[in-house]
Design a protein around this motif. Structure first.
Motif, PDB file in Angstrom:
ATOM      1  N   ALA A  22       0.944  -1.009   0.149  1.00 64.66           N
ATOM      2  CA  ALA A  22      -0.106   0.139  -0.053  1.00 64.66           C
ATOM      3  C   ALA A  22       0.559   1.391   0.026  1.00 64.66           C
ATOM      4  CB  ALA A  22      -0.658   0.040   1.688  1.00 64.66           C
ATOM      5  N   HIS A  23       0.927   1.945  -0.923  1.00 63.37           N
ATOM      6  CA  HIS A  23       1.392   3.286  -1.034  1.00 63.37           C
ATOM      7  C   HIS A  23       0.978   4.855   0.041  1.00 63.37           C
ATOM      8  CE1 HIS A  23       3.673   6.523  -3.053  1.00 63.37           C
ATOM      9  NE2 HIS A  23       4.126   5.343  -4.382  1.00 63.37           N
ATOM     10  N   PRO A  24       2.354   4.778   0.471  1.00 64.02           N
ATOM     11  CA  PRO A  24       1.637   5.945   1.597  1.00 64.02           C
ATOM     12  C   PRO A  24       1.493   7.375   0.534  1.00 64.02           C
ATOM     13  CG  PRO A  24       4.227   5.035   2.189  1.00 64.02           C
ATOM     14  CD  PRO A  24       3.039   4.226   0.547  1.00 64.02           C
ATOM     15  N   LEU A  25       0.682   8.084   1.616  1.00 61.83           N
ATOM     16  CA  LEU A  25       0.835   9.634   0.371  1.00 61.83           C
ATOM     17  C   LEU A  25       1.454  10.540   1.774  1.00 61.83           C
ATOM     18  CD1 LEU A  25      -1.045  11.237  -1.601  1.00 61.83           C
ATOM     19  CD2 LEU A  25      -2.949  11.443   0.889  1.00 61.83           C
ATOM     20  N   ALA A  54       0.302  -0.148  -4.971  1.00 61.80           N
ATOM     21  CA  ALA A  54      -1.356  -0.352  -4.707  1.00 61.80           C
ATOM     22  C   ALA A  54      -1.785   1.353  -3.767  1.00 61.80           C
ATOM     23  CB  ALA A  54      -1.840  -1.304  -3.348  1.00 61.80           C
ATOM     24  N   VAL A  55      -2.099   2.252  -4.606  1.00 60.60           N
ATOM     25  CA  VAL A  55      -2.403   3.579  -5.177  1.00 60.60           C
ATOM     26  C   VAL A  55      -4.273   3.972  -4.140  1.00 60.60           C
ATOM     27  CG1 VAL A  55      -2.344   6.056  -5.165  1.00 60.60           C
ATOM     28  CG2 VAL A  55      -0.625   4.259  -6.758  1.00 60.60           C
ATOM     29  N   GLY A  56      -4.220   4.200  -3.106  1.00 66.28           N
ATOM     30  CA  GLY A  56      -5.262   4.977  -2.456  1.00 66.28           C
ATOM     31  C   GLY A  56      -6.221   3.950  -1.414  1.00 66.28           C
ATOM     32  N   VAL A  57      -5.393   2.877  -1.067  1.00 66.34           N
ATOM     33  CA  VAL A  57      -6.034   2.276  -0.393  1.00 66.34           C
ATOM     34  C   VAL A  57      -5.945   1.321   1.219  1.00 66.34           C
ATOM     35  CG1 VAL A  57      -6.030   0.213  -2.830  1.00 66.34           C
ATOM     36  CG2 VAL A  57      -4.040   0.280  -1.004  1.00 66.34           C
ATOM     37  N   HIS A  58      -5.304   2.716   0.943  1.00 69.37           N
ATOM     38  CA  HIS A  58      -4.808   2.486   3.152  1.00 69.37           C
ATOM     39  C   HIS A  58      -6.360   3.332   3.328  1.00 69.37           C
ATOM     40  CE1 HIS A  58      -3.503   2.728   6.906  1.00 69.37           C
ATOM     41  NE2 HIS A  58      -2.260   1.702   6.586  1.00 69.37           N
TER      42      HIS A  58
END
Length: 113
Positions: A22-25, A54-58
């Protein structure tokens, strides 16, 4: 219904045992998107050998999907551009349609040559 070439390639990619973090922001102190650090995070995952990002999933990032914030599309585009620029081999991009509801997600796949 027969699977498309994109679906077959995606399944093979995932079946190979890929790690997809999961990609941090990355935000500035003013809580706006920090493009420089967002790209650096993406390059870190690519360089580490991640099989995808995985962008925007956290759970802490679901608010970026709210159109009022205007973050979801720019974050997706930064990640896609950075992955494409960093990789020599083809990469697979799967994103959730902005039009879909969380309960009825639709995936779109694109094989970048």
């Amino acid at each position: 219904m027969a699977a498309s070439d994109h679906e077959v390639a995606l399944r093979a990619h995932l079946s190979a045992g890929q790690v997809i973090p999961a990609h941090p922001l990355a935000l500035t102190a003013e809580r706006t998107l920090d493009e420089r650090y967002q790209r650096a995070l993406t390059r870190y995952y690519v360089d580490a050998g991640a099989g995808g990002i995985a962008v925007g999933v956290h759970t802490t990032q679901f608010a970026i999907r709210n159109p009022a914030h205007g973050l979801y599309r720019p974050v997706l585009e930064l990640a896609a551009e950075t992955v494409h620029a960093a990789r020599c081999e083809p990469s697979m991009r799967v994103e959730e349609s902005e039009r879909s509801e969380p309960s009825s997600r639709v995936a779109e796949s694109e094989h970048n040559a």
